[in-house]
Design a protein around this motif. Sequence first.
Motif, PDB file in Angstrom:
ATOM      1  N   UNK A 132     -23.137 -37.601 -59.949  1.00  0.00           N
ATOM      2  CA  UNK A 132     -23.350 -36.213 -60.367  1.00  0.00           C
ATOM      3  C   UNK A 132     -22.141 -35.337 -60.077  1.00  0.00           C
ATOM      4  N   UNK A 133     -21.959 -34.336 -60.917  1.00  0.00           N
ATOM      5  CA  UNK A 133     -20.939 -33.315 -60.676  1.00  0.00           C
ATOM      6  C   UNK A 133     -21.556 -32.046 -60.118  1.00  0.00           C
ATOM      7  N   UNK A 378     -23.795 -39.559 -66.270  1.00  0.00           N
ATOM      8  CA  UNK A 378     -23.751 -38.801 -65.026  1.00  0.00           C
ATOM      9  C   UNK A 378     -24.399 -37.440 -65.228  1.00  0.00           C
ATOM     10  N   UNK A 379     -24.948 -36.888 -64.144  1.00  0.00           N
ATOM     11  CA  UNK A 379     -25.575 -35.575 -64.190  1.00  0.00           C
ATOM     12  C   UNK A 379     -24.483 -34.506 -64.111  1.00  0.00           C
ATOM     13  N   UNK A 380     -24.382 -33.705 -65.167  1.00  0.00           N
ATOM     14  CA  UNK A 380     -23.365 -32.657 -65.215  1.00  0.00           C
ATOM     15  C   UNK A 380     -23.938 -31.273 -64.945  1.00  0.00           C
ATOM     16  N   UNK A 400     -26.893 -34.616 -69.078  1.00  0.00           N
ATOM     17  CA  UNK A 400     -26.223 -35.870 -68.747  1.00  0.00           C
ATOM     18  C   UNK A 400     -25.093 -36.117 -69.728  1.00  0.00           C
ATOM     19  N   UNK A 401     -23.976 -36.603 -69.204  1.00  0.00           N
ATOM     20  CA  UNK A 401     -22.827 -36.909 -70.040  1.00  0.00           C
ATOM     21  C   UNK A 401     -22.453 -38.372 -69.892  1.00  0.00           C
ATOM     22  N   UNK A 402     -22.048 -38.990 -70.985  1.00  0.00           N
ATOM     23  CA  UNK A 402     -21.633 -40.395 -70.942  1.00  0.00           C
ATOM     24  C   UNK A 402     -20.354 -40.518 -70.124  1.00  0.00           C
ATOM     25  N   UNK A 403     -20.262 -41.536 -69.287  1.00  0.00           N
ATOM     26  CA  UNK A 403     -19.132 -41.663 -68.373  1.00  0.00           C
ATOM     27  C   UNK A 403     -17.936 -42.373 -68.989  1.00  0.00           C
ATOM     28  N   UNK A 404     -18.138 -43.112 -70.111  1.00  0.00           N
ATOM     29  CA  UNK A 404     -16.993 -43.837 -70.677  1.00  0.00           C
ATOM     30  C   UNK A 404     -16.235 -42.978 -71.669  1.00  0.00           C
TER      31      UNK A 404
END
Length: 404
Positions: A132-133, A378-380, A400-404
């Motif tokens: 998470x951010x 990841x939780x943004x 949520x944002x894709x990490x790749x």
Amino acid sequence: MSTTPATDWTDRMLEFTVGPVAHGGHCVARVADEASPADDRGRVVFVRHALPGERVRAVVTDDPGGAFCRADAVAVLEASPDRVEPACSWAGPGGCGGCDFQHVTPAAQRSLKTAVLREQLTRLAASAAELATVRLDDVVVEELPGGPLGWRTRVRLAVDDAGVPGLRAHRSHDVCEIGDCPLVPGGALEPVLEQRFRPDSEVDVTVGADGAARVGAGGTVHGAGRTWELSSGTFWQVHPALADTLADVVRDWADAPRGGVAWDLYGGVGLLGSVLADQVGPDGTVLVVESSSSAIADGASALADLGQLSFVQGRAEREIARLEPAPDVVVTDPPRTGLGKATVRALAARGPRRIVHVACDPAALGRDLALFAGAGYRVAGLRAFDAFPMTHHMEAVAVLERTD
């Protein structure tokens, strides 16, 4: 060491100091079990109508025969400074089960819910927290406009075997005969409660903008700058401020690209889909997936001017794999049980770069966030709202944002 008590504690009077709040509208305490003296931790008691730190006498209402039992606090020996007199005389032990926190100040209610949200996410979504951010310590359950009473515009009454309407007792099918409900706008419910209905049935009541209660009526509702005419039984948020609040959060977080593709899963009448439609514009595509035919009919009528938006009737978890075109952004607003492993896996496989996930249960939210973390998201951002004052319920939104 045995965790099963030798005797049934039902109806036993206990005296103890109350521990922390737990998910479900109760607090946790530990009471010595004479049948297992070697267990110095004591037996778990889930107690309602109490507050952390209070000294209470409580009667055991339910003993499943395992490591825990349930109780109601019936006398407060040492009160918390956050305790107040309940606004409703039916809200105490043995009464209506609809409210959990009428004995708590509104500010303290939100603090209790914040504690529950953080605990559930810490315990169930540790993998998501690592990605998470946002910091959980920065997330609080936010107050909505309108105050703690008179906010509920929709209520389902239970009807007893004599045709008398009321509300159910906690964890029971018993119907409590009530004279009013302070969560409903003042006096609106009284004329309905004076009526008689088919025994052993349920009655949906809607309170309109004029303050009048209507049995089984849908009515006119507003949200995201639009108006919907709802059929009887079509879902709409019960707190009058929540629809616009969720629309604003989606507007801030979805960031659907102009000309892009957005999905609104479990979309109801398309409230959040209408926000996505504004973002993608007339050259984009919004698919609203909903299983209720009445919700689709009401939504299609209200959003007929949005040519870029269309409804798909079906269960979202079954439609994800075959929806076309694939999404840039997805909004999900599933039932209380959440999305679950199969749905998260299927959704991640379609590769949206961003998902705005709405949840009404912090435990389900925690489980889903952990699944999303395992699927590469990841939780943004995370926000929560006190959309159900006096109860333990809350509404939360994560992006949520894709990490790749």
